[in-house]
Design a protein around this motif. Structure first.
Motif, PDB file in Angstrom:
ATOM      1  N   ARG A 181       0.914  -1.249  -0.023  1.00 23.70           N
ATOM      2  CA  ARG A 181       0.150  -0.070  -0.090  1.00 23.70           C
ATOM      3  C   ARG A 181       0.818   1.158  -0.160  1.00 23.70           C
ATOM      4  NH1 ARG A 181      -3.216  -4.092   1.366  1.00 23.70           N
ATOM      5  NH2 ARG A 181      -5.513  -3.685   1.146  1.00 23.70           N
ATOM      6  N   GLU A 182       2.000   1.188   0.464  1.00 22.36           N
ATOM      7  CA  GLU A 182       2.884   2.228   0.443  1.00 22.36           C
ATOM      8  C   GLU A 182       3.573   2.663  -1.043  1.00 22.36           C
ATOM      9  OE1 GLU A 182       3.859   4.279   2.818  1.00 22.36           O
ATOM     10  OE2 GLU A 182       3.866   2.840   4.787  1.00 22.36           O
ATOM     11  N   VAL A 183       3.537   1.450  -1.518  1.00 19.66           N
ATOM     12  CA  VAL A 183       3.871   1.599  -3.116  1.00 19.66           C
ATOM     13  C   VAL A 183       2.687   2.030  -4.155  1.00 19.66           C
ATOM     14  CG1 VAL A 183       4.572   0.383  -5.055  1.00 19.66           C
ATOM     15  CG2 VAL A 183       5.597  -0.302  -2.901  1.00 19.66           C
ATOM     16  N   ALA A 184       1.575   1.544  -3.687  1.00 18.28           N
ATOM     17  CA  ALA A 184       0.029   1.782  -4.380  1.00 18.28           C
ATOM     18  C   ALA A 184       0.114   3.325  -4.089  1.00 18.28           C
ATOM     19  CB  ALA A 184      -0.899   1.208  -3.661  1.00 18.28           C
ATOM     20  N   ALA A 185       0.273   4.023  -2.944  1.00 24.23           N
ATOM     21  CA  ALA A 185       0.037   5.518  -2.904  1.00 24.23           C
ATOM     22  C   ALA A 185       1.002   6.169  -3.769  1.00 24.23           C
ATOM     23  CB  ALA A 185       0.204   5.860  -1.491  1.00 24.23           C
ATOM     24  N   PHE A 186       2.298   5.719  -3.887  1.00 23.72           N
ATOM     25  CA  PHE A 186       3.408   6.434  -4.784  1.00 23.72           C
ATOM     26  C   PHE A 186       2.706   6.241  -6.162  1.00 23.72           C
ATOM     27  CE2 PHE A 186       6.663   5.914  -7.586  1.00 23.72           C
ATOM     28  CZ  PHE A 186       7.217   7.185  -7.744  1.00 23.72           C
ATOM     29  N   ARG A 187       2.371   5.288  -6.424  1.00 25.55           N
ATOM     30  CA  ARG A 187       1.886   5.113  -7.964  1.00 25.55           C
ATOM     31  C   ARG A 187       0.735   5.923  -8.301  1.00 25.55           C
ATOM     32  NH1 ARG A 187       2.097  -1.351  -9.678  1.00 25.55           N
ATOM     33  NH2 ARG A 187       4.716  -1.659  -9.381  1.00 25.55           N
ATOM     34  N   VAL A 188      -0.264   6.076  -7.460  1.00 24.63           N
ATOM     35  CA  VAL A 188      -1.335   6.794  -7.692  1.00 24.63           C
ATOM     36  C   VAL A 188      -1.026   8.776  -7.708  1.00 24.63           C
ATOM     37  CG1 VAL A 188      -3.637   8.037  -6.597  1.00 24.63           C
ATOM     38  CG2 VAL A 188      -3.154   5.361  -6.516  1.00 24.63           C
ATOM     39  N   ASP A 189      -0.020   8.931  -6.696  1.00 22.59           N
ATOM     40  CA  ASP A 189       0.358  10.141  -6.744  1.00 22.59           C
ATOM     41  C   ASP A 189       1.192  10.592  -7.943  1.00 22.59           C
ATOM     42  OD1 ASP A 189       1.368  12.459  -4.821  1.00 22.59           O
ATOM     43  OD2 ASP A 189       3.208  11.717  -6.011  1.00 22.59           O
ATOM     44  N   GLU A 190       1.916   9.554  -8.430  1.00 23.05           N
ATOM     45  CA  GLU A 190       2.643   9.537  -9.624  1.00 23.05           C
ATOM     46  C   GLU A 190       1.990   9.838 -11.116  1.00 23.05           C
ATOM     47  OE1 GLU A 190       7.019   7.627 -11.097  1.00 23.05           O
ATOM     48  OE2 GLU A 190       5.609   6.379 -10.794  1.00 23.05           O
ATOM     49  N   LEU A 191       0.705   8.992 -11.085  1.00 18.87           N
ATOM     50  CA  LEU A 191      -0.158   9.023 -12.147  1.00 18.87           C
ATOM     51  C   LEU A 191      -0.679  10.224 -12.291  1.00 18.87           C
ATOM     52  CD1 LEU A 191      -1.882   5.653 -11.988  1.00 18.87           C
ATOM     53  CD2 LEU A 191      -0.528   6.511 -13.947  1.00 18.87           C
ATOM     54  N   TYR A 192      -1.082  11.142 -11.230  1.00 17.92           N
ATOM     55  CA  TYR A 192      -1.512  12.452 -11.028  1.00 17.92           C
ATOM     56  C   TYR A 192      -0.300  13.650 -11.320  1.00 17.92           C
ATOM     57  CZ  TYR A 192      -6.405  11.749 -10.095  1.00 17.92           C
ATOM     58  OH  TYR A 192      -7.834  11.284 -10.438  1.00 17.92           O
ATOM     59  N   GLY A 193       0.970  13.119 -11.112  1.00 20.82           N
ATOM     60  CA  GLY A 193       1.703  14.167 -11.273  1.00 20.82           C
ATOM     61  C   GLY A 193       1.911  15.145 -10.133  1.00 20.82           C
ATOM     62  N   PHE A 194       1.297  14.817  -9.055  1.00 15.69           N
ATOM     63  CA  PHE A 194       1.500  15.581  -7.606  1.00 15.69           C
ATOM     64  C   PHE A 194       2.842  15.662  -7.038  1.00 15.69           C
ATOM     65  CE2 PHE A 194      -2.913  14.337  -6.719  1.00 15.69           C
ATOM     66  CZ  PHE A 194      -3.462  15.260  -7.492  1.00 15.69           C
ATOM     67  N   GLY A 195       3.597  14.807  -6.886  1.00 19.27           N
ATOM     68  CA  GLY A 195       5.213  14.864  -6.320  1.00 19.27           C
ATOM     69  C   GLY A 195       4.940  14.831  -4.914  1.00 19.27           C
ATOM     70  N   ARG A 196       3.754  14.530  -4.211  1.00 16.64           N
ATOM     71  CA  ARG A 196       3.561  14.541  -2.781  1.00 16.64           C
ATOM     72  C   ARG A 196       4.414  13.416  -2.066  1.00 16.64           C
ATOM     73  NH1 ARG A 196       4.532  18.575  -2.474  1.00 16.64           N
ATOM     74  NH2 ARG A 196       4.013  19.711  -4.503  1.00 16.64           N
ATOM     75  N   VAL A 197       4.289  12.266  -2.837  1.00 14.93           N
ATOM     76  CA  VAL A 197       4.915  11.003  -2.081  1.00 14.93           C
ATOM     77  C   VAL A 197       6.186  10.751  -2.626  1.00 14.93           C
ATOM     78  CG1 VAL A 197       4.477   8.552  -1.510  1.00 14.93           C
ATOM     79  CG2 VAL A 197       2.400   9.888  -1.900  1.00 14.93           C
TER      80      VAL A 197
END
Length: 325
Positions: free
Chosen positions: A150-166
């Motif tokens: 789930r740590e990896v999943a959060a990064f992938r969602v953040d990355e797909l959206y291009g936020f750069g928060r995770v």
């Protein structure tokens, strides 16, 4: 059954599903090639729910094995392409501590997960969370060994959206066995989320809503040396969508999402930069590739689609309450 027939059937299924709720849409999406047998079962259930004819239900039943085999054979076409950042994190070799303790520990109610700050062979510091050290809280319904992905999943969602928060995150095989590894970012706690730039608050709201964050307390987000928000600790997220769970002693608690950012942006329009089109299939594949529970994935995709469709967070795709603290 030929591939052409399966493709036609999947298109018909998606057309039917499009008229249903977001959970029905997932039936059509899953038909496209990612299935372990649940696809055909879901189709049969969908046919029954729609009161389709006996002939069509018979067709679905006969297609069960063929659809499953076809999807299994082609599943490799739907694996998530790792980004350069995730590949780089995967390639790092973590070094065991030479001297001193590296334990950080992570409070999860009465539980303390094992967390370590370790240097890797490229000289960088990393946050390593071994699965062997996971101690989920007593209310966690998914069982042990489910936090790292789930740590990896959060990064992938953040990355797909291009936020750069995770910070970049990946699965690794470290000194204490498999677990997650995340780029260590120099940062400090910061309780005043209301003082963050509006765009960053909205980014955290969208991230937390899509992953169904159950624990965005003030310790789980920080600010870096530039003053930008850094989102960490996403193990308690992506629950399976059940409305409530029964705990030890027979107590029943309702599933809740805990995020001051989500609570603060309920029913408020989101900035256009937040609503950059992200393909729902990409979200689905990014999460499916981590072998998450299917209902967890379906829920995340449904919340993503709600945001894209409504231009805001309405809460309609979340089964429980949304709380700030």
């Amino acid at each position: 059954m030929s591939n052409g027939v399966v493709d036609v059937f999947c298109r018909i299924t998606r057309d039917i599903a499009a008229s249903l709720n977001s959970a029905g849409v997932q039936v059509g999406r899953r038909c496209t090639g990612i299935s372990d047998g649940a696809t055909a079962s879901a189709m049969l259930s969908l046919a029954r729910d729609l009161h389709l004819s006996e002939d069509l239900r018979h067709f679905l039943n006969n297609a069960h094995i063929d659809v499953k085999l076809y999807n299994s054979h082609n599943a490799h076409h739907y694996s998530h392409p790792l980004s350069a950042a995730e590949q780089h994190m995967r390639s790092r070799k973590l070094e065991a501590a030479i001297a001193g303790r590296t334990d950080i520990f992570e409070e999860r109610g009465k539980a303390r997960n094992s967390v370590h700050r370790l240097r890797s062979d490229d000289g960088n510091f990393n946050i390593y969370k071994p699965i062997s050290g996971e101690r989920p809280p007593d209310w966690w319904p998914m069982g042990a060994g489910k936090l790292a992905i789930r740590e990896v999943a959060a990064f992938r969602v953040d990355e797909l959206y291009g936020f750069g928060r995770v910070p970049p995150t990946a699965m690794t095989d470290g000194p204490l066995g498999p677990g997650s590894v995340q780029q260590w970012v120099p940062s400090r706690p910061y309780r005043r989320g209301d003082l963050l730039p509006a765009l960053e608050r909205q980014q955290l709201a969208v991230l937390d809503y899509i992953i169904g964050n159950g624990d965005r307390n003030w310790r789980n987000w920080r600010i870096d040396i530039k003053g930008s928000a850094v989102a960490i600790d996403h193990g308690v997220s992506l629950l399976d969508g059940s409305r409530h769970y029964r705990f030890a002693g027979g107590e029943i608690r309702y599933l809740r999402m805990r995020s001051p950012f989500v609570a603060g942006y309920l029913h408020k329009p989101l900035h256009a930069d937040i609503l950059t089109p992200v393909n729902s299939d990409h979200v689905f594949i990014a999460l499916h590739d981590l072998n998450l529970n299917e209902r967890s994935i379906d829920g995340a995709v449904a919340r993503h689609e709600e945001i894209q469709r409504r231009g805001s967070i309405t809460g309609e795709a979340w089964p429980g309450p949304i709380v700030e603290k």
